[in-house]
Design an enzyme around this catalytic site. Structure first.
Site, mmCIF file in Angstrom:
data_model
loop_
_atom_site.group_PDB
_atom_site.id
_atom_site.type_symbol
_atom_site.label_atom_id
_atom_site.label_comp_id
_atom_site.label_asym_id
_atom_site.label_seq_id
_atom_site.Cartn_x
_atom_site.Cartn_y
_atom_site.Cartn_z
ATOM 1 N N ASP A 1 47.057 44.544 34.267
ATOM 2 C CA ASP A 1 47.806 44.900 34.753
ATOM 3 C C ASP A 1 47.507 45.393 36.240
ATOM 4 O OD1 ASP A 1 50.074 46.846 36.459
ATOM 5 O OD2 ASP A 1 50.791 46.264 34.831
ATOM 6 N N ASN B 1 55.948 32.025 40.559
ATOM 7 C CA ASN B 1 57.449 32.492 40.726
ATOM 8 C C ASN B 1 57.407 32.518 42.121
ATOM 9 O OD1 ASN B 1 56.322 35.092 42.429
ATOM 10 N ND2 ASN B 1 55.060 35.372 40.420
HETATM 11 O O1 C5P Z 1 55.847 45.142 36.049
HETATM 12 P P1 C5P Z 1 55.975 44.965 36.853
HETATM 13 O O2 C5P Z 1 55.093 43.147 37.002
HETATM 14 O O3 C5P Z 1 57.657 44.638 37.208
HETATM 15 O O4 C5P Z 1 55.381 45.634 37.953
HETATM 16 C C1 C5P Z 1 55.232 44.774 39.037
HETATM 17 C C2 C5P Z 1 54.481 45.846 39.700
HETATM 18 O O5 C5P Z 1 53.145 46.505 39.253
HETATM 19 C C3 C5P Z 1 54.050 45.388 40.926
HETATM 20 O O6 C5P Z 1 53.625 47.041 41.912
HETATM 21 C C4 C5P Z 1 53.449 44.547 40.813
HETATM 22 O O7 C5P Z 1 52.330 44.530 42.792
HETATM 23 C C5 C5P Z 1 52.659 45.461 40.224
HETATM 24 N N1 C5P Z 1 51.482 44.359 38.862
HETATM 25 C C6 C5P Z 1 50.312 44.779 38.975
HETATM 26 N N2 C5P Z 1 50.067 43.654 37.962
HETATM 27 C C7 C5P Z 1 50.562 43.236 37.023
HETATM 28 C C8 C5P Z 1 51.322 42.909 37.205
HETATM 29 C C9 C5P Z 1 52.396 44.063 38.074
HETATM 30 O O8 C5P Z 1 49.705 44.534 39.839
HETATM 31 N N3 C5P Z 1 49.376 42.473 36.298
#
Ligand code: C5P
Length: 399
Positions: free
Chosen positions: A305, A208
Site C-alpha cells: 500500500d 482496472n
Molecule cells: O485501498 P484503496 O485502493 O481504496 O485506497 C485508495 C487510495 O490508496 C488511493 O489514493 C490509491 O492511490 C492508494 N493506494 C496505494 N497503494 C495501494 C492501494 C491504494 O497507494 N496498493
C-alpha cells in the site's frame, strides 16, 4: 503576483480574442505591465482602441511601421519582455511558429525572442484535432514552448469538443508559473496516476478501468501553479501533461519504487488506481492450455500500500499526503474510515458506481475529507476538480 513583470501579449485572429481584453485587465491588476501586439486578423475581432485603452499603452501592429522601428526595433521589442503570451494562439500562428516563418510582426517577434513563449490555443475542434495542428503542437512543445488549454466545451461555431481557449484565470496561473511566480513556485509535488498492470505471464495482465484522467489533470493544475511535479503513472489511456517529470511504471511494486525514488516532496497525491493484488506465480513464459479443460490456478499476494507507506514515514514524510477513495456506496463513511486507516491527511472521495459515469468519464463529483470534516463539491469537469484541489494544496502548503 506579477509585480514588475513585463508581458508581450500577442493577440491572434480568432473569436476568443475578446478574452484577451479581460486578460489585459487582470494581468495589470496582478501588477504586470502588458505590451500588446495585434495581428491583422485580430483587428477583425477586437479593436486596437480597446486593447490600447485597457493596456494603457500603444498597440504594436505593423512590422514595417517606421515610427515603431525608430523608437524600438522589433528585435528589441521581442526581448524587452519577461514572457511572450499568445492569446488566442490560432492554428495559423502555431503553423507559422512551428515552421519558423516570420512574415508579419507577431511571427517575427515569436521567432526573434530569447524569452519563453506561452500559447493559449483556440480553434475549431476539427482544426485542433487535425494531424497538422497536432504535429505543430508537438514541434512547438519540443522547442520548449509552453501551452495552456485548450479545454473541452461548446465553441462559438456551435461544435463541441477540444479547442475552446483556457479561461482567463487559468491563463493567468500559467503566466505566473512560467515566470516562477505561482503559489507553488519552489515546491515539489509528487502525483501518482493511472491503473497498474499486474502480469499473469509475459502477454497477459490484470488491470482496472482507470483512465488516469483525474491524476493527469491534477498534475497539470499543480504545474500551472508553479510546482515542480513528479508524475508517476501506470499505463493510462490519456497522455501525460507537458512540463512535468514523467516516470512510467507498470506494476504496483514499480510504482512504489518510483515513488520512493522521487521523494522528498512537499506534498504527495495518490490518484493512481493501484491493483490490490499481484500474481505470485506469474508465468515466465506464456501460459498454455494443457488439454485438461482446467484453468491454471493463479495465486495472489497483496501489493504494497504505497499511500499508507508514505503516510506513515517517520522521517521525510511530505507535509501533505492526499489519497483518493473510489467508492460505490456510503462514500463519506467509507472514505473517512480509509483516511484513518491509511494515515493520510486528506482523502478525495468519489462515487464510482457505474450509474455515475465517473470512472473513465470527463466529470467527477468529489467529497474532500480532511481533519476538519467532509466537504462535498458540486459535480464538475475533472479539470475543474483538479484546479480546485491544486488551489487547496497550495493554500495548505503556504498556510
Ligand atoms: O485501498 P484503496 O485502493 O481504496 O485506497 C485508495 C487510495 O490508496 C488511493 O489514493 C490509491 O492511490 C492508494 N493506494 C496505494 N497503494 C495501494 C492501494 C491504494 O497507494 N496498493
Amino acid at each position: 503576483m506579477l509585480t514588475g513583470k513585463k508581458i508581450l501579449l500577442i493577440i491572434g485572429g480568432g473569436i476568443a480574442a475578446y478574452k484577451a481584453l479581460d486578460l489585459i485587465r487582470r494581468a495589470r491588476d496582478a501588477g504586470a505591465e502588458v505590451v500588446p501586439v495585434m495581428t491583422r486578423a485580430a483587428e477583425e475581432f477586437v479593436t486596437p482602441l480597446s486593447v490600447s485603452a485597457l493596456a494603457g499603452t500603444k498597440v504594436y501592429r505593423d512590422l514595417f511601421d517606421l515610427t515603431d522601428e525608430a523608437e524600438m526595433g522589433h528585435i528589441q521589442l521581442s526581448r524587452a519582455a519577461d514572457l511572450l503570451v499568445v492569446v488566442p494562439a490560432t492554428a495559423d500562428l502555431m503553423a507559422k511558429m512551428a515552421g519558423g516563418q516570420a512574415n508579419d510582426l507577431a511571427s517575427t517577434l515569436l521567432l526573434a525572442t530569447d524569452k519563453r513563449v506561452l500559447l493559449a490555443p483556440a480553434m475549431n475542434v476539427r482544426m485542433w484535432t487535425h494531424p497538422a495542428t497536432q504535429r505543430n503542437l508537438a514541434t512547438l512543445r519540443g522547442d520548449g514552448v509552453l501551452t495552456v488549454g485548450p479545454g473541452d466545451g461548446v465553441m462559438a461555431c456551435g461544435e463541441f469538443g477540444p479547442g475552446r481557449m483556457a479561461e482567463v484565470p487559468e491563463i493567468l496561473a500559467a503566466i505566473g508559473a512560467a515566470l516562477g511566480a505561482g503559489p507553488l513556485a519552489g515546491k515539489h509535488v509528487l502525483v501518482t496516476s493511472g491503473p497498474t498492470h499486474e502480469p499473469i505471464d509475459p502477454v497477459r495482465y490484470i488491470a482496472n478501468r482507470s483512465s488516469g484522467a483525474q491524476g493527469t489533470a491534477l498534475a497539470a493544475a499543480l504545474r500551472d501553479l508553479g510546482a515542480r511535479v513528479s508524475f508517476v503513472t501506470g499505463p493510462a489511456s490519456v497522455p501525460p501533461p507537458a512540463g512535468v517529470e514523467v516516470i512510467r511504471v507498470e506494476t504496483a511494486r514499480e510504482m512504489q519504487a518510483a515513488v520512493t525514488a522521487a521523494l522528498p516532496a512537499d506534498a504527495a497525491v495518490f490518484a493512481a488506481a493501484v491493483a490490490d493484488w499481484q500474481v505470485l506465480n506469474a508465468g515466465a513464459q506464456k501460459l498454455k492450455k494443457d488439454g485438461s479443460g482446467r484453468a491454471p490456478a493463479l495465486e495472489f499476494g497483496e501489493n504494497p500500500d504505497i499511500l499508507a507507506g508514505v503516510s506513515r514515514m517517520t522521517t521525510g514524510r511530505p507535509a501533505l499526503v492526499v489519497g483518493f477513495a473510489a467508492e460505490t456506496e456510503t462514500v463519506v463513511e467509507h472514505a473517512t474510515a480509509k483516511r484513518a486507516r491509511k494515515g493520510c491527511d486528506w482523502i478525495v472521495a468519489n462515487d464510482v458506481s457505474p450509474a455515475t459515469g465517473i470512472m473513465g468519464g470527463a466529470e467527477n463529483a468529489v467529497t474532500l475529507i480532511t481533519g476538519a470534516g467532509a466537504e462535498s463539491w458540486p459535480r464538475m469537469g475533472k479539470d475543474a476538480v483538479a484546479r480546485q484541489l491544486a488551489a487547496r494544496i497550495a493554500a495548505a502548503l503556504n498556510g
